[in-house]
Design an enzyme around this catalytic site. Structure first.
Site, PDB file in Angstrom:
ATOM      1  N   GLY A 198       0.788  -1.228   0.000  1.00  0.00           N
ATOM      2  CA  GLY A 198       0.000   0.000   0.000  1.00  0.00           C
ATOM      3  C   GLY A 198       0.819   1.276   0.000  1.00  0.00           C
ATOM      4  CB  ILE A 245     -10.783  -4.121  -6.725  1.00  0.00           C
ATOM      5  CG1 ILE A 245      -9.926  -4.560  -7.929  1.00  0.00           C
ATOM      6  CG2 ILE A 245     -11.852  -5.166  -6.413  1.00  0.00           C
ATOM      7  CD1 ILE A 245     -10.681  -4.749  -9.217  1.00  0.00           C
ATOM      8  CD  GLU A 297       1.775  -5.826  -2.640  1.00  0.00           C
ATOM      9  OE1 GLU A 297       2.493  -5.809  -1.652  1.00  0.00           O
ATOM     10  OE2 GLU A 297       1.382  -4.793  -3.223  1.00  0.00           O
ATOM     11  CG  ASN A 301       3.839 -10.107   0.747  1.00  0.00           C
ATOM     12  OD1 ASN A 301       4.108  -9.089   0.111  1.00  0.00           O
ATOM     13  ND2 ASN A 301       2.668 -10.301   1.306  1.00  0.00           N
ATOM     14  NE  ARG A 306       6.485  -9.978   4.892  1.00  0.00           N
ATOM     15  CZ  ARG A 306       5.882  -9.157   4.037  1.00  0.00           C
ATOM     16  NH1 ARG A 306       6.516  -8.767   2.954  1.00  0.00           N
ATOM     17  NH2 ARG A 306       4.639  -8.761   4.239  1.00  0.00           N
TER      18      ARG A 306
HETATM   19  C1  MV4 Z   1      -5.795  -2.326  -4.363  1.00  0.00           C
HETATM   20  C2  MV4 Z   1      -7.058  -1.928  -3.889  1.00  0.00           C
HETATM   21  C3  MV4 Z   1      -8.065  -1.770  -4.823  1.00  0.00           C
HETATM   22  N1  MV4 Z   1      -7.814  -1.970  -6.136  1.00  0.00           N
HETATM   23  N2  MV4 Z   1      -5.599  -2.508  -5.681  1.00  0.00           N
HETATM   24  C4  MV4 Z   1      -2.595  -2.999  -2.085  1.00  0.00           C
HETATM   25  C5  MV4 Z   1      -1.690  -3.284  -0.987  1.00  0.00           C
HETATM   26  C6  MV4 Z   1      -2.592  -3.583   0.145  1.00  0.00           C
HETATM   27  N3  MV4 Z   1      -1.965  -3.410   1.404  1.00  0.00           N
HETATM   28  C7  MV4 Z   1      -3.689  -2.599  -0.101  1.00  0.00           C
HETATM   29  N4  MV4 Z   1      -3.845  -2.609  -1.476  1.00  0.00           N
HETATM   30  C8  MV4 Z   1      -4.938  -2.352  -2.213  1.00  0.00           C
HETATM   31  N5  MV4 Z   1      -4.771  -2.527  -3.536  1.00  0.00           N
HETATM   32  C9  MV4 Z   1      -6.594  -2.313  -6.535  1.00  0.00           C
HETATM   33  N6  MV4 Z   1      -6.369  -2.481  -7.831  1.00  0.00           N
HETATM   34  C10 MV4 Z   1      -7.236  -1.736  -2.532  1.00  0.00           C
HETATM   35  C11 MV4 Z   1      -6.172  -1.932  -1.675  1.00  0.00           C
HETATM   36  C12 MV4 Z   1      -6.418  -1.673  -0.295  1.00  0.00           C
HETATM   37  C13 MV4 Z   1      -6.776  -2.685   0.585  1.00  0.00           C
HETATM   38  C14 MV4 Z   1      -6.889  -3.998   0.171  1.00  0.00           C
HETATM   39  C15 MV4 Z   1      -7.212  -4.987   1.059  1.00  0.00           C
HETATM   40  C16 MV4 Z   1      -7.430  -4.669   2.381  1.00  0.00           C
HETATM   41  C17 MV4 Z   1      -7.323  -3.378   2.826  1.00  0.00           C
HETATM   42  C18 MV4 Z   1      -6.997  -2.378   1.936  1.00  0.00           C
HETATM   43  C19 MV4 Z   1      -6.891  -1.066   2.400  1.00  0.00           C
HETATM   44  C20 MV4 Z   1      -6.552  -0.084   1.525  1.00  0.00           C
HETATM   45  C21 MV4 Z   1      -6.309  -0.397   0.177  1.00  0.00           C
END
Ligand code: MV4
Length: 451
Positions: A167, A205, A290, A292, A294
Site C-alpha cells: 500500500g 477494486i 503482489e 511477499n 518472506r
Molecule cells: C488495491 C485496492 C483496490 N484496487 N488494488 C494494495 C496493498 C494492500 N496493502 C492494499 N492494497 C490495495 N490494492 C486495486 N487495484 C485496494 C487496496 C487496499 C486494501 C486492500 C485490502 C485490504 C485493505 C486495503 C486497504 C486499503 C487499500
C-alpha cells in the site's frame, strides 16, 4: 546442502524468538544479533549465542549488512534467517549471504528481485495465467499512455509504485483530471521513498477482501498451498486482525486459487515460504496484487489450522530437503484468528508508546497461543515496530475461535504502556465482523482519501 549446525537470526522481537524456538526443536544452534538498545531483549537471552551489531537505530544495527555478515562469519553460522521486515526482502543481502557461503533462508536473490518489482511480478503472473487486476502491462511511460489505459479499464484507477507494495506509494484517481496529478505525486513519492519513480496502473477494486495464500516451494520444483488467510481488517495498510480459513472462500475456490498461486510461484522461480496476495471482489472474482517473499507476521493462523510448522519448513527447504508431502496431505481443521497487539494509543491516532512494561500476564489455556518477546519490567525501545504481541486463538469453528479470542484478550494483563487490546475487543464485538463481512470499504476509502 546438508543440515545446518548453526543459524543466525537477523531480526529481533517475537519473530526472532519464533525462529530461535524452531532452531532449538531442530537441534540447530542459534545466534542472535542485537542492537545496543536490545541488550536486555528476550531474543538476545534466548539464543545460544548473541552478538551486538550496532547502536539502537535500525540502520546502524538490524539493517547493517557488513556487521551482520561479520557476526555470521565470526560465529561460524551456516545460514541466516531474516524473519520479516528489516532485510527479509533485500535481494542484495541474500546475494551477499550467498557469496559468503552462508545460506539465506528464503528465496533466491533473483526471485526476491523479480517479485520486489511489483510491475514485473504482475507481468510474470499474467504470463503464468494468474488473473491480475486489469491495468497497464508494465510501467507507465507517459501521461498519454496512462490516460489511454485508464480510459480502457474505466475509472476509478489506482496508481501504484513499482517498488512499493503493502500500500505504500498508492494514489487514487476518479477522473482523467485527477490522473495526471496522481501520477506526478505517486512518481515523486516513489522517487523519494525508493529511488525509483516507476509507476503502473490498476483498476480500483471496490470493497475487496484481502485474501492471501501461504505457499511452500522446495528447491526441487515442488510447491503446495497451505490454505489462505483473510487479512481484510487493516488500518493504514497495517493488518490488525487476520484469520484462516477465510469466511469468503469455499472449498472449490480455495483449490482453484491455491493451484493457480502455486503455478504462479513456480513460474517466478520461487523457493521457500511465500505468500501470494489477491483481492477478492464482491462478485467472487479474484486478482493477484503482489507476492511477499518472506515468512509473514500472520503465519501462526495457518500453522494452527494445518499443523504445519512453517518456520521449520523454511529451514528444511533451505537445507535442500524435499517437501516430502503432497497437496492432498494438507488438511484444514477448525478456524484461527490472530490479533496484533501494538504499543500504541488508539485515542491519539495510534501514537507509538515506548516505555516500561510494569505488569505482564499473557493469556493461556485451551486454543490460545501467544507470540511475544515481552516480559515484566521490559522497556520497549523507541526505534522499532510497535507490535509487541500476537494473540492467536484456535477453535473448532469461527464462533469458538472468536469466543476464545475474546476470553484471551480479557485475560491479558499488559500494563505500563497504552496498547490496542481494547481496540481489538471492539472489533471482535462488531456485528459485521461477527458475520464474517470484513470488507475493507470504510478504512480503505478513508485511508486513500487521506493519504
Ligand atoms: C488495491 C485496492 C483496490 N484496487 N488494488 C494494495 C496493498 C494492500 N496493502 C492494499 N492494497 C490495495 N490494492 C486495486 N487495484 C485496494 C487496496 C487496499 C486494501 C486492500 C485490502 C485490504 C485493505 C486495503 C486497504 C486499503 C487499500
Amino acid at each position: 546442502m546438508g543440515s545446518f549446525k548453526k543459524v543466525l537470526i537477523a531480526n529481533r522481537g517475537e519473530i526472532a524468538v519464533r525462529v530461535i524456538r524452531a532452531c532449538k526443536e531442530l537441534n540447530i544452534a542459534s545466534v542472535a544479533i542485537y542492537s545496543e538498545a536490545d541488550r536486555d531483549a528476550y531474543h538476545t537471552r534466548l539464543a545460544d549465542e548473541a552478538i551486538c551489531v550496532g547502536p539502537g537505530p535500525s540502520n546502524a544495527s538490524y539493517l547493517n549488512i557488513p556487521n551482520i555478515i561479520s557476526a555470521a562469519m565470526i560465529t561460524g553460522a551456516d545460514a541466516i534467517h531474516p524473519g520479516y521486515g528489516f532485510l527479509a526482502e533485500n535481494a542484495n543481502f541474500a546475494e551477499i549471504c550467498t557469496s559468503h557461503g552462508i545460506k539465506f533462508i528464503g528465496p533466491s536473490p533473483g526471485a526476491i528481485e523479480r517479485l520486489g518489482d511489483k510491475a514485473t511480478a504482475r507481468k510474470i503472473m499474467e504470463e503464468a495465467g494468474v488473473p491480475v487486476v486489469p491495468g497497464s502491462s508494465g510501467p507507465i511511460t507517459c501521461v498519454e499512455e496512462a490516460l489511454e489505459v485508464a480510459h480502457a479499464i474505466g475509472y476509478p484507477v489506482l496508481v501504484k509504485a513499482s517498488s512499493g507494495g503493502g500500500g505504500r506509494g498508492m494514489r487514487l484517481a476518479h477522473h482523467p483530471d485527477d490522473l495526471v496529478k496522481a501520477i506526478r505525486t505517486a512518481q515523486s513519492e516513489a522517487e523519494a521513498a525508493f529511488g525509483n519513480a516507476e509507476v503502473y496502473l490498476e483498476k480500483f477494486i471496490e470493497e475487496p477482501r484481502h485474501i492471501e495464500f501461504q505457499l511452500l516451494c522446495d528447491e526441487h520444483g515442488q510447491g503446495v498451498y497451505v490454505g489462505e488467510r483473510d487479512c481484510s481488517i487493516q488500518r493504514r495498510h497495517q493488518k490488525m486482525l487476520e484469520e484462516a480459513p477465510s469466511p469468503a472462500v469455499s472449498e472449490a475456490l480455495r483449490r482453484e486459487m491455491g493451484l493457480i498461486a502455486v503455478r504462479g510461484a513456480l513460474a517466478a522461480g520461487y523457493t521457500n515460504a511465500g505468500t501470494m496476495e489477491f483481492l477478492l471482489d464482491r462478485f467472487g472474482n479474484y486478482y493477484f496484487i503482489e507476492m511477499n517473499a518472506r515468512i509473514q507476521v500472520e503465519h501462526p493462523v495457518t500453522e494452527l489450522i494445518t499443523g504445519i510448522d512453517l518456520v521449520k519448513e523454511q529451514i528444511r527447504i533451505a537445507q535442500g530437503e524435499e517437501l516430502g508431502y503432497l497437496q492432498e496431505d494438507i488438511k484444514i481443521r477448525g478456524h484461527a484468528i490472530e490479533c496484533r497487539i501494538t504499543a500504541e494509543d488508539p485515542e491519539r491516532d495510534f501514537l507509538p508508546q515506548p516505555g516500561q512494561i510494569t505488569y505482564f500476564q499473557p493469556p493461556m489455556g485451551p486454543g490460545i497461543r501467544v507470540e511475544t518477546a515481552l516480559y515484566p519490567g521490559y522497556v520497549i525501545p523507541p526505534y522499532y515496530d510497535s507490535m509487541v504481541a500476537k494473540v492467536i486463538a484456535w477453535g473448532a469453528d469461527r464462533t469458538e475461535a472468536i469466543a476464545r479470542m475474546k476470553r484471551a484478550l480479557a485475560e491479558f494483563q499488559l500494563e505500563g504502556v497504552k496498547n490496542t487490546i481494547p481496540f481489538h475487543q471492539k472489533v471482535l464485538d462488531n456485528a459485521f465482523f461477527r458475520k464474517g463481512e470484513v470488507y475493507t470499504n470504510f478504512i480503505q476509502r478513508r485511508v486513500l482519501a487521506e493519504e
